[in-house]
Design a protein around this motif. Sequence first.
Motif, short mmCIF file in Angstrom:
data_model
loop_
_atom_site.label_atom_id
_atom_site.label_comp_id
_atom_site.label_asym_id
_atom_site.label_seq_id
_atom_site.Cartn_x
_atom_site.Cartn_y
_atom_site.Cartn_z
N TYR A 34 10.54 -22.78 -8.91
CA TYR A 34 10.80 -21.51 -9.60
C TYR A 34 10.57 -20.37 -8.62
CZ TYR A 34 9.38 -17.42 -12.35
OH TYR A 34 9.26 -16.15 -12.83
N LEU A 35 11.52 -19.47 -8.49
CA LEU A 35 11.34 -18.32 -7.60
C LEU A 35 11.53 -17.02 -8.36
CD1 LEU A 35 10.82 -17.19 -4.78
CD2 LEU A 35 13.29 -17.28 -4.35
N ASP A 36 10.44 -16.23 -8.43
CA ASP A 36 10.45 -14.92 -9.07
C ASP A 36 10.65 -13.88 -7.96
OD1 ASP A 36 9.79 -12.48 -10.19
OD2 ASP A 36 7.92 -13.17 -11.13
N THR A 37 11.91 -13.45 -7.76
CA THR A 37 12.17 -12.54 -6.64
C THR A 37 11.63 -11.13 -6.91
OG1 THR A 37 14.39 -11.97 -7.44
CG2 THR A 37 14.21 -13.82 -5.88
N GLY A 38 11.50 -10.79 -8.20
CA GLY A 38 10.90 -9.49 -8.54
C GLY A 38 9.46 -9.42 -8.04
N ALA A 39 8.76 -10.56 -8.08
CA ALA A 39 7.37 -10.60 -7.59
C ALA A 39 7.33 -10.29 -6.09
CB ALA A 39 6.76 -11.96 -7.88
N MET A 40 8.42 -10.63 -5.38
CA MET A 40 8.45 -10.34 -3.93
C MET A 40 8.57 -8.83 -3.69
SD MET A 40 10.79 -13.60 -2.73
CE MET A 40 10.60 -13.38 -0.97
N TYR A 41 9.41 -8.16 -4.51
CA TYR A 41 9.52 -6.69 -4.37
C TYR A 41 8.23 -6.01 -4.80
CZ TYR A 41 14.42 -7.26 -3.26
OH TYR A 41 15.59 -7.61 -2.63
N ARG A 42 7.58 -6.57 -5.83
CA ARG A 42 6.29 -6.02 -6.27
C ARG A 42 5.24 -6.21 -5.17
NH1 ARG A 42 5.59 -5.07 -11.80
NH2 ARG A 42 7.50 -5.38 -12.98
N ALA A 43 5.23 -7.39 -4.53
CA ALA A 43 4.27 -7.67 -3.46
C ALA A 43 4.51 -6.71 -2.29
CB ALA A 43 4.40 -9.12 -3.00
N PRO A 79 2.69 -20.10 -10.52
CA PRO A 79 3.40 -19.36 -9.46
C PRO A 79 2.58 -18.18 -8.93
CG PRO A 79 4.26 -18.72 -11.60
CD PRO A 79 3.12 -19.65 -11.86
N GLY A 80 1.62 -18.44 -8.04
CA GLY A 80 0.78 -17.36 -7.51
C GLY A 80 1.50 -16.55 -6.43
N VAL A 81 0.95 -15.38 -6.15
CA VAL A 81 1.48 -14.51 -5.08
C VAL A 81 0.32 -14.09 -4.19
CG1 VAL A 81 2.82 -12.43 -4.55
CG2 VAL A 81 3.17 -13.60 -6.74
N GLU A 82 0.42 -14.37 -2.89
CA GLU A 82 -0.64 -13.99 -1.94
C GLU A 82 -0.06 -13.20 -0.79
OE1 GLU A 82 -2.87 -17.27 -0.42
OE2 GLU A 82 -3.59 -17.88 -2.41
N VAL A 83 -0.83 -12.22 -0.33
CA VAL A 83 -0.47 -11.52 0.91
C VAL A 83 -1.67 -11.61 1.83
CG1 VAL A 83 0.05 -9.29 1.95
CG2 VAL A 83 1.25 -9.99 -0.10
N GLY A 84 -1.46 -12.22 2.98
CA GLY A 84 -2.55 -12.39 3.96
C GLY A 84 -3.75 -13.09 3.35
N GLY A 85 -3.50 -14.06 2.44
CA GLY A 85 -4.59 -14.83 1.85
C GLY A 85 -5.23 -14.18 0.63
N THR A 86 -4.84 -12.94 0.30
CA THR A 86 -5.39 -12.26 -0.90
C THR A 86 -4.46 -12.52 -2.09
OG1 THR A 86 -6.31 -10.51 0.48
CG2 THR A 86 -6.04 -10.01 -1.87
N ASP A 87 -5.04 -13.01 -3.18
CA ASP A 87 -4.26 -13.27 -4.39
C ASP A 87 -3.95 -11.93 -5.08
OD1 ASP A 87 -3.18 -13.95 -6.80
OD2 ASP A 87 -4.75 -15.37 -7.37
N ILE A 88 -2.66 -11.59 -5.16
CA ILE A 88 -2.30 -10.30 -5.76
C ILE A 88 -1.45 -10.51 -7.03
CG2 ILE A 88 -2.49 -8.94 -3.64
CD1 ILE A 88 0.64 -9.13 -3.47
N SER A 89 -1.56 -11.70 -7.63
CA SER A 89 -0.77 -12.01 -8.84
C SER A 89 -1.01 -10.98 -9.95
CB SER A 89 -1.13 -13.39 -9.39
OG SER A 89 -1.14 -14.33 -8.37
N VAL A 90 -2.27 -10.53 -10.11
CA VAL A 90 -2.57 -9.58 -11.18
C VAL A 90 -2.22 -8.14 -10.76
CG1 VAL A 90 -4.41 -8.62 -12.63
CG2 VAL A 90 -4.26 -11.11 -12.25
N PRO A 91 -2.69 -7.67 -9.59
CA PRO A 91 -2.40 -6.26 -9.22
C PRO A 91 -0.91 -5.92 -9.15
CG PRO A 91 -3.88 -7.29 -7.59
CD PRO A 91 -3.67 -8.29 -8.68
N ILE A 92 -0.05 -6.88 -8.87
CA ILE A 92 1.38 -6.51 -8.77
C ILE A 92 2.00 -6.24 -10.14
CG2 ILE A 92 1.82 -7.63 -6.54
CD1 ILE A 92 3.25 -9.89 -8.15
N ILE A 97 2.19 -0.26 -9.89
CA ILE A 97 3.24 -0.93 -9.10
C ILE A 97 4.58 -0.84 -9.83
CG2 ILE A 97 4.01 -3.14 -8.13
CD1 ILE A 97 1.63 -1.93 -6.61
N SER A 98 4.58 -1.07 -11.15
CA SER A 98 5.85 -1.03 -11.90
C SER A 98 6.55 0.31 -11.76
CB SER A 98 5.60 -1.32 -13.39
OG SER A 98 5.11 -2.62 -13.56
N THR A 99 5.77 1.40 -11.70
CA THR A 99 6.43 2.71 -11.62
C THR A 99 6.93 3.03 -10.21
OG1 THR A 99 4.27 3.75 -11.34
CG2 THR A 99 5.19 3.76 -13.55
N GLN A 100 6.41 2.33 -9.19
CA GLN A 100 6.79 2.67 -7.81
C GLN A 100 7.69 1.62 -7.14
OE1 GLN A 100 3.66 4.97 -5.54
NE2 GLN A 100 2.34 3.81 -6.91
#
Length: 234
Positions: A34-43, A79-92, A97-100
């Motif tokens: 499963y690939l959530d591409t919106g999560a990539m733009y949010r990340a 389907p987690g999302v990490e940047v540099g080892g930090t889990d950002i699944s919730v902050p995104i 983030i949604s408004t920007q």
Amino acid sequence: MNGPDLVVVAIDGPSGSGKSSVARAVASRLRYGYLDTGAMYRAATWWCLDQHVDLTDAEGVAAAVRAMPLTIGTDPEAPGVEVGGTDISVPIRTTEISTQVSAVATNLDVRDELRRRQREIIGLVGRERGGIVAEGRDITTVVAPDSDVRILLYASEEARLARRSTELHGNASTANVEATRDQIVRRDRDDSTVSSFMQAAPGVSLIDTSDLSLQGSVEAVLDQIASDLGRIRD
Ligand SMILES: Nc1ncnc2c1ncn2[C@@H]1O[C@H](COP(=O)(O)OP(=O)(O)OP(=O)(O)O)[C@@H](O)[C@H]1O
Ligand SMILES: Nc1ccn([C@H]2C[C@H](O)[C@@H](COP(=O)(O)O)O2)c(=O)n1
């Protein structure tokens, strides 16, 4: 077409049409990736803000995104999302983030970079698991236009506002629907300047979920996949 060892299901649609919920459930049922591409733009948006990059600086944003150490999970069960080892699944998923996010998602150099990564993931994960369901705004048209199954998941603006309002505030009262409008209507208007996801492109199947339950939407997509692949549904 992607060959017998890899089935690609591409799903696009406007905000709140149910892409993420439906694509994830479908991938789970079929045991596909499963690939959530919106999560990539949010990340990418979270990363730029974390790096103190001014979102109006198009070149700075593109350079930051090219350097972003993103790991996007493709298991529909987690389907987690990490940047540099930090889990950002919730902050995104925050309103901040949604408004920007549209400011980053409308940057064409950012889109080139994320589309390149998306195609790589679709090929790799799809082959590993026998198939992948990828969802976003430009999967059926630009990222993977040769997908075996191409679906535009639609729902009326009224239905989408009610869904998101219920998700965020617990109900679809008039006040809550109005508070949600920016995240649905304005965001779709901004995102539409770089992608076409309000109408099905030629060869893309339209599924209107306005009057369907979540489970009904999942079944409709599974039926479409079975039909396009010429298979009998389990
Ligand atoms: N018939 C339906 N089909 C899909 N989702 C539904 C349906 N009815 C209600 N929902 C709910 O709508 C909400 C929005 O769904 P979801 O987040 O999957 O949409 P989305 O298209 O991915 O939105 P976005 O692009 O903004 O992330 C979820 O809470 C989901 O459970
Ligand atoms: N393929 C894609 C996926 C997403 N976007 C943009 C549009 C949204 O504003 C943002 C976040 O997506 P969401 O999580 O709400 O589905 O990313 C895009 O332009 N192209």
